[in-house]
Design an enzyme around this catalytic site. Structure first.
Site, PDB file in Angstrom:
ATOM      1  N   ARG A 104      32.559  17.561   3.680  1.00  0.00           N
ATOM      2  CA  ARG A 104      31.694  18.749   3.539  1.00  0.00           C
ATOM      3  C   ARG A 104      31.228  18.996   2.113  1.00  0.00           C
ATOM      4  NH1 ARG A 104      35.089  21.188   7.511  1.00  0.00           N
ATOM      5  NH2 ARG A 104      34.069  20.959   9.539  1.00  0.00           N
ATOM      6  N   LYS A 126      17.442  17.047  -4.850  1.00  0.00           N
ATOM      7  CA  LYS A 126      17.129  16.378  -3.579  1.00  0.00           C
ATOM      8  C   LYS A 126      17.873  15.059  -3.522  1.00  0.00           C
ATOM      9  CE  LYS A 126      12.250  17.606  -3.044  1.00  0.00           C
ATOM     10  NZ  LYS A 126      10.958  16.950  -2.788  1.00  0.00           N
ATOM     11  N   GLU A 168       5.771   8.466 -14.114  1.00  0.00           N
ATOM     12  CA  GLU A 168       6.176   9.866 -13.884  1.00  0.00           C
ATOM     13  C   GLU A 168       6.059  10.666 -15.181  1.00  0.00           C
ATOM     14  OE1 GLU A 168       6.888  11.155 -10.920  1.00  0.00           O
ATOM     15  OE2 GLU A 168       7.590   9.501  -9.656  1.00  0.00           O
ATOM     16  N   LYS A 207       9.929  19.760 -15.277  1.00  0.00           N
ATOM     17  CA  LYS A 207      10.396  19.696 -13.893  1.00  0.00           C
ATOM     18  C   LYS A 207      11.304  20.890 -13.606  1.00  0.00           C
ATOM     19  CE  LYS A 207      12.270  17.111 -10.139  1.00  0.00           C
ATOM     20  NZ  LYS A 207      12.416  15.836  -9.464  1.00  0.00           N
ATOM     21  N   GLU A 217      10.112  24.445  -2.100  1.00  0.00           N
ATOM     22  CA  GLU A 217       8.735  24.048  -1.801  1.00  0.00           C
ATOM     23  C   GLU A 217       8.038  25.025  -0.884  1.00  0.00           C
ATOM     24  OE1 GLU A 217       8.296  19.775  -1.025  1.00  0.00           O
ATOM     25  OE2 GLU A 217      10.385  19.578  -1.616  1.00  0.00           O
ATOM     26  N   ARG A 222       5.912  23.445  -6.508  1.00  0.00           N
ATOM     27  CA  ARG A 222       6.679  22.194  -6.583  1.00  0.00           C
ATOM     28  C   ARG A 222       5.823  21.021  -6.105  1.00  0.00           C
ATOM     29  NH1 ARG A 222      13.173  21.255  -5.436  1.00  0.00           N
ATOM     30  NH2 ARG A 222      13.164  19.080  -6.041  1.00  0.00           N
ATOM     31  N   ASN A 226       3.815  16.322  -6.969  1.00  0.00           N
ATOM     32  CA  ASN A 226       3.381  15.224  -6.101  1.00  0.00           C
ATOM     33  C   ASN A 226       2.009  14.681  -6.467  1.00  0.00           C
ATOM     34  OD1 ASN A 226       5.565  14.751  -4.485  1.00  0.00           O
ATOM     35  ND2 ASN A 226       5.015  16.347  -3.023  1.00  0.00           N
ATOM     36  N   HIS A 229       0.985  11.195  -5.550  1.00  0.00           N
ATOM     37  CA  HIS A 229       1.972  10.710  -4.582  1.00  0.00           C
ATOM     38  C   HIS A 229       1.452  10.562  -3.157  1.00  0.00           C
ATOM     39  CE1 HIS A 229       4.749  11.231  -7.860  1.00  0.00           C
ATOM     40  NE2 HIS A 229       5.779  10.833  -7.129  1.00  0.00           N
ATOM     41  N   HIS A 233       2.366   7.056  -2.144  1.00  0.00           N
ATOM     42  CA  HIS A 233       3.285   6.760  -1.036  1.00  0.00           C
ATOM     43  C   HIS A 233       2.619   5.854  -0.009  1.00  0.00           C
ATOM     44  CE1 HIS A 233       5.945  10.546  -1.872  1.00  0.00           C
ATOM     45  NE2 HIS A 233       6.428   9.465  -2.463  1.00  0.00           N
ATOM     46  N   HIS A 246       7.489   2.199  -7.152  1.00  0.00           N
ATOM     47  CA  HIS A 246       7.048   3.582  -6.954  1.00  0.00           C
ATOM     48  C   HIS A 246       6.115   4.068  -8.077  1.00  0.00           C
ATOM     49  CE1 HIS A 246       7.121   7.787  -5.799  1.00  0.00           C
ATOM     50  NE2 HIS A 246       7.521   8.098  -7.022  1.00  0.00           N
TER      51      HIS A 246
HETATM   52 ZN    ZN Z   1       7.597  10.039  -7.836  1.00  0.00          ZN
END
Ligand code: ZN
Ligand code: ADP
Length: 340
Positions: A104, A126, A168, A207, A217, A222, A226, A229, A233, A246
């Site tokens: 947990r 995240k 980035e 950030k 978000e 936030r 992106n 992105h 992506h 990436h």
């Molecule tokens: Zn990224």
């Protein structure tokens, strides 16, 4: 620097590898990958369990997650154990998810060793793994107990991986950090630069401000992280993960998305070439590779969580250092920019 989330706060410090891992106790665990293990094994405290995974995105899997947990169970790690995530973004996401769920949840100390992980994935809370249905589909918002950045580890980071991370860094400049952007436009960032720590701190400060204001978000703020992105992506997915890194994909994405902003009148003409010039000076790719089919890119973007019928969602620059989420960009305009 301290980052405060509603779910907790943590300090970000710069500590060389030996110092960052020095307080790992016998009951703790260091999760790392084979490359880092090869370079830095002598810096790991001798009596701490070390779990080594294969380098690369495939390790962000349920199978590797289970294997890491099983090694910890077998070695008797308990609720009082701490997880040290020593590696790039893959190790950070995987070990962070292990820590978030092991009995947990146990504390996680993020020690990011790639530029990309230092400026981006190691903070924000995240964590997660990929499934056959897509990337990061199993995960949690789980802030680390601490982030310790071993800047000295950049010395062994392969050049392509360093340049990958700079995408980035440039992104933070473009979406709102004028000081950083001016610094980058003067000269691209290198691993040997005296001000590397300042550059990383500048990214983190930005950030942190964005994540603190919109942790879950909900306001669209936030989402500005992106920038590049949505297209990036899609390029990663269509090219096949790993073929294009990436950062490389989002570099191309930032250029293409700014072309979209120009085409739709969101940005003035000329902005995309300013973005492109900066990224090119850094050695990043700026054009969609010939093996990536534009129609497939559109199909991939349509599967994006924020896309609705006939409309696509992008975080677009309206000007240098001004970024906004647009959720209703007509697909036809995007097709025109992509020439399909
Ligand atoms: Zn990224
Ligand atoms: P990310 O770009 O998200 O950090 P990875 O975790 O896959 O992605 O790291 C990229 C690659 O760089 C991996 O092969 C990893 O083993 C390697 N790597 C990361 N940090 C270092 C470092 N400091 N020295 C050498 N190799 C590194």
């Amino acid at each position: 620097m301290t980052i405060t989330h509603r779910t907790g706060s943590y300090d970000i410090t710069f500590q060389d590898v030996g110092v960052a891992l020095a307080d790992a106790r016998p009951q703790d665990v260091i999760v790392t990958d084979e490359n880092l293990d090869r370079y830095y094994r002598s810096a790991f405290p001798g009596d701490t369990l070390v779990v080594v995974v294969a380098p690369g995105e495939p390790s962000k899997s349920l199978a590797t997650y289970e294997a890491v947990c099983n090694q910890m169970f077998a070695a008797g790690r308990s609720r009082s154990s701490r997880v040290y995530a020593f590696g790039g973004g893959v190790v950070g996401d995987l070990a962070g998810f292990v820590a978030a769920t092991y009995m947990r949840g146990v504390p996680c100390i993020q020690c990011p060793t790639s530029l990309l992980a230092m400026v981006d994935s190691s903070i924000g809370g995240k964590v997660g793994i990929d499934t056959e249905y897509g990337k990061n589909l199993l995960g949690a918002f789980a802030p680390p107990a601490a982030v310790r950045i071993p800047l000295d580890s950049i010395g062994t980071l392969p050049d392509r991986e360093f340049v990958n991370g700079t995408a980035e860094v440039w992104k933070y400049g473009f979406i709102g950090n004028q000081g950083l952007l001016t610094r980058l436009q003067k000269s691209p960032v290198r691993g040997s630069d005296d001000d590397l720590q300042e550059v990383v701190e500048s990214c983190l400060a930005q950030k942190a401000a964005v994540v603190e204001a919109d942790e879950f978000e909900t306001t669209g703020l936030r989402a500005t992280l992106n920038f590049g992105h949505t297209v990036g992506h899609a390029i990663e997915a269509v090219a096949g993960y790993g073929a294009i890194l990436h950062g490389e994909a989002i570099s191309i994405g930032m250029v293409v998305e700014t072309q979209i902003a120009e085409a739709t009148g969101i940005a003035l003409r000329g902005l995309a070439s300013i973005v492109e010039e900066g990224l090119r000076s850094q050695g990043l790719p700026t054009a969609i590779p010939s093996q990536v089919d534009a129609t497939e890119l559109i199909a991939s973007m349509r599967r994006d969580k924020k896309a609705t019928a006939g409309k696509l969602a992008f975080s677009l620059l309206t000007d240098l250092t001004v970024c906004k989420l647009y959720e209703d960009v007509p697909e036809d305009e995007v097709r025109r920019v992509l020439g399909c």
